[in-house]
Design a protein around this motif. Sequence first.
Motif, PDB file in Angstrom:
ATOM      1  N   ARG A 135       0.838  -1.212   0.000  1.00  0.00           N
ATOM      2  CA  ARG A 135       0.000   0.000   0.000  1.00  0.00           C
ATOM      3  C   ARG A 135       0.871   1.261   0.000  1.00  0.00           C
ATOM      4  NH1 ARG A 135      -5.396  -0.641   0.665  1.00  0.00           N
ATOM      5  NH2 ARG A 135      -6.183  -2.595   1.542  1.00  0.00           N
ATOM      6  N   GLU A 136       1.967   1.226   0.739  1.00  0.00           N
ATOM      7  CA  GLU A 136       2.857   2.385   0.794  1.00  0.00           C
ATOM      8  C   GLU A 136       3.497   2.648  -0.563  1.00  0.00           C
ATOM      9  OE1 GLU A 136       7.119   3.426   2.919  1.00  0.00           O
ATOM     10  OE2 GLU A 136       5.611   2.329   4.095  1.00  0.00           O
ATOM     11  N   ILE A 137       3.943   1.583  -1.243  1.00  0.00           N
ATOM     12  CA  ILE A 137       4.551   1.749  -2.566  1.00  0.00           C
ATOM     13  C   ILE A 137       3.517   2.234  -3.573  1.00  0.00           C
ATOM     14  CG2 ILE A 137       5.603   0.505  -4.493  1.00  0.00           C
ATOM     15  CD1 ILE A 137       6.986  -1.292  -2.445  1.00  0.00           C
ATOM     16  N   ALA A 138       2.314   1.663  -3.516  1.00  0.00           N
ATOM     17  CA  ALA A 138       1.264   2.072  -4.446  1.00  0.00           C
ATOM     18  C   ALA A 138       0.937   3.556  -4.288  1.00  0.00           C
ATOM     19  CB  ALA A 138       0.012   1.227  -4.227  1.00  0.00           C
ATOM     20  N   GLU A 139       0.903   4.015  -3.043  1.00  0.00           N
ATOM     21  CA  GLU A 139       0.621   5.432  -2.803  1.00  0.00           C
ATOM     22  C   GLU A 139       1.746   6.310  -3.340  1.00  0.00           C
ATOM     23  OE1 GLU A 139      -0.370   8.468   0.932  1.00  0.00           O
ATOM     24  OE2 GLU A 139      -0.203   6.305   1.271  1.00  0.00           O
ATOM     25  N   THR A 140       2.986   5.893  -3.110  1.00  0.00           N
ATOM     26  CA  THR A 140       4.132   6.665  -3.590  1.00  0.00           C
ATOM     27  C   THR A 140       4.166   6.734  -5.107  1.00  0.00           C
ATOM     28  OG1 THR A 140       5.416   6.000  -1.641  1.00  0.00           O
ATOM     29  CG2 THR A 140       6.650   6.849  -3.525  1.00  0.00           C
ATOM     30  N   GLU A 141       3.827   5.629  -5.762  1.00  0.00           N
ATOM     31  CA  GLU A 141       3.883   5.564  -7.218  1.00  0.00           C
ATOM     32  C   GLU A 141       2.605   6.074  -7.882  1.00  0.00           C
ATOM     33  OE1 GLU A 141       6.456   4.735  -9.046  1.00  0.00           O
ATOM     34  OE2 GLU A 141       7.759   4.227  -7.347  1.00  0.00           O
ATOM     35  N   GLY A 142       1.612   6.448  -7.078  1.00  0.00           N
ATOM     36  CA  GLY A 142       0.375   6.958  -7.643  1.00  0.00           C
ATOM     37  C   GLY A 142      -0.473   5.902  -8.317  1.00  0.00           C
ATOM     38  N   ILE A 143      -0.483   4.693  -7.741  1.00  0.00           N
ATOM     39  CA  ILE A 143      -1.214   3.565  -8.316  1.00  0.00           C
ATOM     40  C   ILE A 143      -2.514   3.364  -7.541  1.00  0.00           C
ATOM     41  CG2 ILE A 143      -1.165   1.069  -8.729  1.00  0.00           C
ATOM     42  CD1 ILE A 143       1.894   1.335  -8.861  1.00  0.00           C
ATOM     43  N   SER A 144      -3.581   3.081  -8.254  1.00  0.00           N
ATOM     44  CA  SER A 144      -4.846   2.738  -7.627  1.00  0.00           C
ATOM     45  C   SER A 144      -4.839   1.244  -7.315  1.00  0.00           C
ATOM     46  CB  SER A 144      -6.018   3.076  -8.554  1.00  0.00           C
ATOM     47  OG  SER A 144      -7.239   2.639  -7.991  1.00  0.00           O
ATOM     48  N   LEU A 145      -4.767   0.913  -6.046  1.00  0.00           N
ATOM     49  CA  LEU A 145      -4.671  -0.474  -5.602  1.00  0.00           C
ATOM     50  C   LEU A 145      -5.924  -0.822  -4.806  1.00  0.00           C
ATOM     51  CD1 LEU A 145      -3.034  -3.106  -5.237  1.00  0.00           C
ATOM     52  CD2 LEU A 145      -1.925  -2.043  -3.253  1.00  0.00           C
ATOM     53  N   THR A 146      -6.726  -1.746  -5.330  1.00  0.00           N
ATOM     54  CA  THR A 146      -7.969  -2.124  -4.672  1.00  0.00           C
ATOM     55  C   THR A 146      -7.706  -3.057  -3.499  1.00  0.00           C
ATOM     56  OG1 THR A 146      -8.351  -4.057  -6.082  1.00  0.00           O
ATOM     57  CG2 THR A 146      -9.166  -1.925  -6.885  1.00  0.00           C
ATOM     58  N   ASP A 147      -8.703  -3.195  -2.630  1.00  0.00           N
ATOM     59  CA  ASP A 147      -8.563  -4.082  -1.481  1.00  0.00           C
ATOM     60  C   ASP A 147      -8.386  -5.528  -1.919  1.00  0.00           C
ATOM     61  OD1 ASP A 147      -8.771  -1.968   0.266  1.00  0.00           O
ATOM     62  OD2 ASP A 147     -10.917  -2.235   0.641  1.00  0.00           O
ATOM     63  N   ASP A 148      -9.163  -5.963  -2.934  1.00  0.00           N
ATOM     64  CA  ASP A 148      -8.994  -7.343  -3.384  1.00  0.00           C
ATOM     65  C   ASP A 148      -7.662  -7.521  -4.111  1.00  0.00           C
ATOM     66  OD1 ASP A 148      -9.505  -6.073  -5.778  1.00  0.00           O
ATOM     67  OD2 ASP A 148     -11.284  -7.233  -6.293  1.00  0.00           O
ATOM     68  N   GLY A 149      -7.137  -6.436  -4.691  1.00  0.00           N
ATOM     69  CA  GLY A 149      -5.808  -6.495  -5.287  1.00  0.00           C
ATOM     70  C   GLY A 149      -4.735  -6.714  -4.231  1.00  0.00           C
ATOM     71  N   VAL A 150      -4.869  -6.037  -3.091  1.00  0.00           N
ATOM     72  CA  VAL A 150      -3.937  -6.246  -1.976  1.00  0.00           C
ATOM     73  C   VAL A 150      -4.008  -7.682  -1.485  1.00  0.00           C
ATOM     74  CG1 VAL A 150      -3.406  -5.616   0.402  1.00  0.00           C
ATOM     75  CG2 VAL A 150      -3.987  -3.839  -1.242  1.00  0.00           C
ATOM     76  N   ASP A 151      -5.231  -8.194  -1.307  1.00  0.00           N
ATOM     77  CA  ASP A 151      -5.403  -9.571  -0.846  1.00  0.00           C
ATOM     78  C   ASP A 151      -4.754 -10.557  -1.811  1.00  0.00           C
ATOM     79  OD1 ASP A 151      -6.800  -8.626   1.330  1.00  0.00           O
ATOM     80  OD2 ASP A 151      -8.780  -8.992   0.448  1.00  0.00           O
ATOM     81  N   ALA A 152      -4.900 -10.299  -3.107  1.00  0.00           N
ATOM     82  CA  ALA A 152      -4.304 -11.178  -4.108  1.00  0.00           C
ATOM     83  C   ALA A 152      -2.780 -11.124  -4.054  1.00  0.00           C
ATOM     84  CB  ALA A 152      -4.801 -10.805  -5.505  1.00  0.00           C
ATOM     85  N   LEU A 153      -2.204  -9.922  -3.874  1.00  0.00           N
ATOM     86  CA  LEU A 153      -0.754  -9.790  -3.760  1.00  0.00           C
ATOM     87  C   LEU A 153      -0.229 -10.536  -2.538  1.00  0.00           C
ATOM     88  CD1 LEU A 153      -0.237  -6.027  -4.694  1.00  0.00           C
ATOM     89  CD2 LEU A 153       0.697  -7.990  -5.934  1.00  0.00           C
ATOM     90  N   VAL A 154      -0.941 -10.402  -1.429  1.00  0.00           N
ATOM     91  CA  VAL A 154      -0.532 -11.084  -0.202  1.00  0.00           C
ATOM     92  C   VAL A 154      -0.570 -12.593  -0.397  1.00  0.00           C
ATOM     93  CG1 VAL A 154      -1.212 -11.557   2.177  1.00  0.00           C
ATOM     94  CG2 VAL A 154      -1.194  -9.202   1.335  1.00  0.00           C
ATOM     95  N   TYR A 155      -1.615 -13.089  -1.056  1.00  0.00           N
ATOM     96  CA  TYR A 155      -1.739 -14.528  -1.279  1.00  0.00           C
ATOM     97  C   TYR A 155      -0.652 -15.027  -2.230  1.00  0.00           C
ATOM     98  CZ  TYR A 155      -3.662 -19.013  -2.772  1.00  0.00           C
ATOM     99  OH  TYR A 155      -3.820 -20.346  -3.058  1.00  0.00           O
ATOM    100  N   ALA A 156      -0.438 -14.301  -3.326  1.00  0.00           N
ATOM    101  CA  ALA A 156       0.559 -14.725  -4.312  1.00  0.00           C
ATOM    102  C   ALA A 156       1.976 -14.675  -3.734  1.00  0.00           C
ATOM    103  CB  ALA A 156       0.471 -13.846  -5.561  1.00  0.00           C
ATOM    104  N   ALA A 157       2.243 -13.718  -2.845  1.00  0.00           N
ATOM    105  CA  ALA A 157       3.586 -13.553  -2.287  1.00  0.00           C
ATOM    106  C   ALA A 157       3.959 -14.676  -1.340  1.00  0.00           C
ATOM    107  CB  ALA A 157       3.696 -12.212  -1.568  1.00  0.00           C
ATOM    108  N   ALA A 158       3.000 -15.161  -0.571  1.00  0.00           N
ATOM    109  CA  ALA A 158       3.251 -16.253   0.382  1.00  0.00           C
ATOM    110  C   ALA A 158       4.407 -15.927   1.327  1.00  0.00           C
ATOM    111  CB  ALA A 158       3.517 -17.557  -0.352  1.00  0.00           C
ATOM    112  N   GLY A 159       4.424 -14.696   1.843  1.00  0.00           N
ATOM    113  CA  GLY A 159       5.448 -14.314   2.806  1.00  0.00           C
ATOM    114  C   GLY A 159       6.718 -13.763   2.198  1.00  0.00           C
ATOM    115  N   ASP A 160       6.793 -13.643   0.872  1.00  0.00           N
ATOM    116  CA  ASP A 160       7.988 -13.183   0.165  1.00  0.00           C
ATOM    117  C   ASP A 160       7.748 -11.751  -0.305  1.00  0.00           C
ATOM    118  OD1 ASP A 160       9.982 -12.615  -1.731  1.00  0.00           O
ATOM    119  OD2 ASP A 160      10.138 -14.705  -2.350  1.00  0.00           O
ATOM    120  N   MET A 161       8.454 -10.788   0.299  1.00  0.00           N
ATOM    121  CA  MET A 161       8.244  -9.386  -0.047  1.00  0.00           C
ATOM    122  C   MET A 161       8.648  -9.087  -1.481  1.00  0.00           C
ATOM    123  SD  MET A 161       7.061  -6.532   1.179  1.00  0.00           S
ATOM    124  CE  MET A 161       7.215  -6.437   2.980  1.00  0.00           C
TER     125      MET A 161
END
Length: 329
Positions: free
Chosen positions: A181-207
Motif C-alpha cells: 500500500r505504501e509503494i502504491a501510494e508513492t507511485e500513484g497507483i490505484s490499488l484495490t482491497d482485493d488487489g492487496v489480498d491477491a498480492l498477499v496470497y501470491a507472495a506467500a510471505g515473500d516481499m
Amino acid sequence: MTEADAETESSPDPTGIWIEKYRPESLDDVKGHENIVPRLRKYVEQDDLPHLMFAGPAGVGKTASAGAIARELYGEDWREHFLELNASDERGIDVVRDRIKNFARSSFGGVEYRIIFLDEADALTSDAQSALRRTMEQFSHNTRFILSCNYSSQIIDPIQSRCAVFRFTELSDEAIEAQTREIAETEGISLTDDGVDALVYAAAGDMRKAINGLQAAAVMGEEVDEEAVFAITSTARPEEVERMVDQAIGGDFTAARATLEDLLTDRGLAGGDVIDQLHRSAWEFDLGEHETVRLLERLGEVDYRITEGANERLQLEAMLAHLALEDGT
C-alpha cells in the motif's frame, strides 16, 4: 567522489526496478521482523558487531538487513567496507582463499572492522566452509562475517557456533500489505482491497514477490485489482484450487482433471506451483479432517516424486485419482 556522485550512490535505485528502489536504507525500514531488528540495532549502536548468521526463506529481508547494518555503521562510504558475495555462484574453496582473504587483508582506515556478507552460504562446499571457518578465526580482529542461508542445517557446526544466529520467518500478511500500500501510494497507483489480498496470497510471505507482482500488474492498467494480480503472477485463485480438490474427493475425477488441465495449460502454472498452493491452503478448505490428512499425505508423496524427476502432470493426475477413490486406497 563529487557531492553529486555521493548523492546518486546513496539514493534509491534509479533504474525503475522497485525491489531495488524500495530496498530498506536503514534497519527501521526492514518490515515484519519486530523481534529481530531491535537486537540488530543494539549491535549497531554499541558498534560491537559479532559474526552473524541470517537463516530463513527467500525474500524476507536477510540481504536487506545486512545492507542496512553496513549503511548505518559506515554511512555514505559503506560500499568501501562491505563485500557482498553470492556463494551459490562462487561455491568453491577458491573464493574463500582468494576474494575473502584479499578483502580481509587489505588495508583500510577510519573503522575498526569491515563486513563480508556471504549470501546463500549453504551452497558452499564442505571444503569451502572449513576454509571459511579458519578465515573467520584468522581475521576476527578486523573483519566481521554475515552469512545468509535458507537452511542453517547445511552450515557446519563450527561456523554456526561462531555466529549469532537470527532466524527470519516468512513475512506476515500485515507487513506485506502495509508495504504494498505504501509503494502504491508513492507511485500513484490505484490499488484495490482485493488487489492487496491477491498480492498477499501470491507472495506467500515473500516481499520481493509482492513488490514485483505489484510493479508488473501496474503496467497492465491504471488500477491494480485481483484479476490483474492473478493474471500477471500466474497464480491460481484459492477457490479454483479448492474446487479441484472438492471435485476429486466428490468422486468426479473427470471434472477435477479438467480443472487441473486448465491450471497447467491455460494458466501456465508449473506442477510445483499447484502443489505449493494446495499445501498452503489445505487446512483452509472446507474439508473434513480425514480428507485433509489424505490430501496432505498424497501431496508429500507427489512432491517427492516430482523432485526425483517424475512427470508432473502424471503425478498430479494420479493424486486426483487417489482422492477420487472413496476409500482412499
